[in-house]
Scaffold this motif. Sequence first.
Motif, mmCIF file in Angstrom:
data_model
loop_
_atom_site.group_PDB
_atom_site.id
_atom_site.type_symbol
_atom_site.label_atom_id
_atom_site.label_comp_id
_atom_site.label_asym_id
_atom_site.label_seq_id
_atom_site.Cartn_x
_atom_site.Cartn_y
_atom_site.Cartn_z
ATOM 1 N N LEU A 100 64.684 -51.330 75.040
ATOM 2 C CA LEU A 100 64.452 -50.015 75.625
ATOM 3 C C LEU A 100 63.536 -49.253 74.667
ATOM 4 C CD1 LEU A 100 65.279 -47.973 77.889
ATOM 5 C CD2 LEU A 100 67.018 -47.149 76.299
ATOM 6 N N VAL A 101 62.445 -48.694 75.186
ATOM 7 C CA VAL A 101 61.475 -47.982 74.355
ATOM 8 C C VAL A 101 61.380 -46.534 74.823
ATOM 9 C CG1 VAL A 101 59.065 -47.864 73.602
ATOM 10 C CG2 VAL A 101 60.150 -50.092 73.975
ATOM 11 N N ARG A 102 61.475 -45.634 73.868
ATOM 12 C CA ARG A 102 61.248 -44.199 74.108
ATOM 13 C C ARG A 102 60.078 -43.819 73.225
ATOM 14 N NH1 ARG A 102 60.680 -39.493 76.457
ATOM 15 N NH2 ARG A 102 62.259 -37.926 76.046
ATOM 16 N N ASP A 103 58.932 -43.440 73.832
ATOM 17 C CA ASP A 103 57.721 -43.190 73.056
ATOM 18 C C ASP A 103 57.823 -41.966 72.154
ATOM 19 O OD1 ASP A 103 56.129 -45.396 73.683
ATOM 20 O OD2 ASP A 103 55.650 -44.540 75.622
ATOM 21 N N LYS A 104 58.402 -40.891 72.622
ATOM 22 C CA LYS A 104 58.563 -39.688 71.799
ATOM 23 C C LYS A 104 60.022 -39.250 71.867
ATOM 24 C CE LYS A 104 53.894 -37.999 71.842
ATOM 25 N NZ LYS A 104 53.008 -36.874 71.989
ATOM 26 N N THR A 105 60.775 -39.656 70.870
ATOM 27 C CA THR A 105 62.203 -39.371 70.838
ATOM 28 C C THR A 105 62.448 -37.872 70.740
ATOM 29 O OG1 THR A 105 62.526 -41.475 69.710
ATOM 30 C CG2 THR A 105 64.356 -39.923 69.656
ATOM 31 N N GLN A 106 63.379 -37.400 71.570
ATOM 32 C CA GLN A 106 63.751 -35.988 71.578
ATOM 33 C C GLN A 106 65.198 -35.837 71.147
ATOM 34 O OE1 GLN A 106 62.971 -34.520 75.518
ATOM 35 N NE2 GLN A 106 60.797 -35.002 75.415
ATOM 36 N N GLU A 107 65.570 -34.616 70.817
ATOM 37 C CA GLU A 107 66.945 -34.325 70.380
ATOM 38 C C GLU A 107 67.957 -34.806 71.428
ATOM 39 O OE1 GLU A 107 69.884 -33.118 67.870
ATOM 40 O OE2 GLU A 107 67.774 -32.788 67.396
#
Length: 180
Positions: free
Chosen positions: A71-78
């Motif tokens: 699983l890839v999240r390009d811009k991790t957020q809070e």
Amino acid sequence: LIGQTYVDKSVIWTILGKQTRLTVYLTACETSSVTVTWQHRSDEDWVDVGTDSYRNFVSELNNKGVMSATLVRDKTQESDITEYRAAIRVAGFEVTTDTIKLRAISANVSEIDAVFEKETVSFLATVDCPERPSSAVLVQEDSGREMKVDGSDISSSPPFKITYRMNEVYSCDHGPYHFR
């Protein structure tokens, strides 16, 4: 051993705004019957991860009968900082993996009054991360001047405290500072 799953790392550290990858492994005899649905913890429930801000990749089966799901999240957020798992359907039955806890490296810099022609001033940052930072730099924002923090000024256990002391501050050194 078809349908066995394992998680390489149960805790993944990330930086907000950067890419994050979560990976689980599973055994199968062929890939056509494998589906993977990633889930995240929301309060006490498990909710399927949406496809609008995440990408899901399933690898080919290797010669040992193991494949991975990432699983890839390009811009991790809070809001991404929680627990994850994969629900995997193989040959008609479903298994869920162990959880992967996503943690964010955080840093808090002590508030400093305006720095202008003082005899001494100390800068302090507290960093919560899995390993002791190998280096730190204090940056004077207006000039871009960088001051390397001596390794002995970084505490040895988490949360790590980074300190930098300037013995004399002249008018050319006034203004905002930050650590990197």
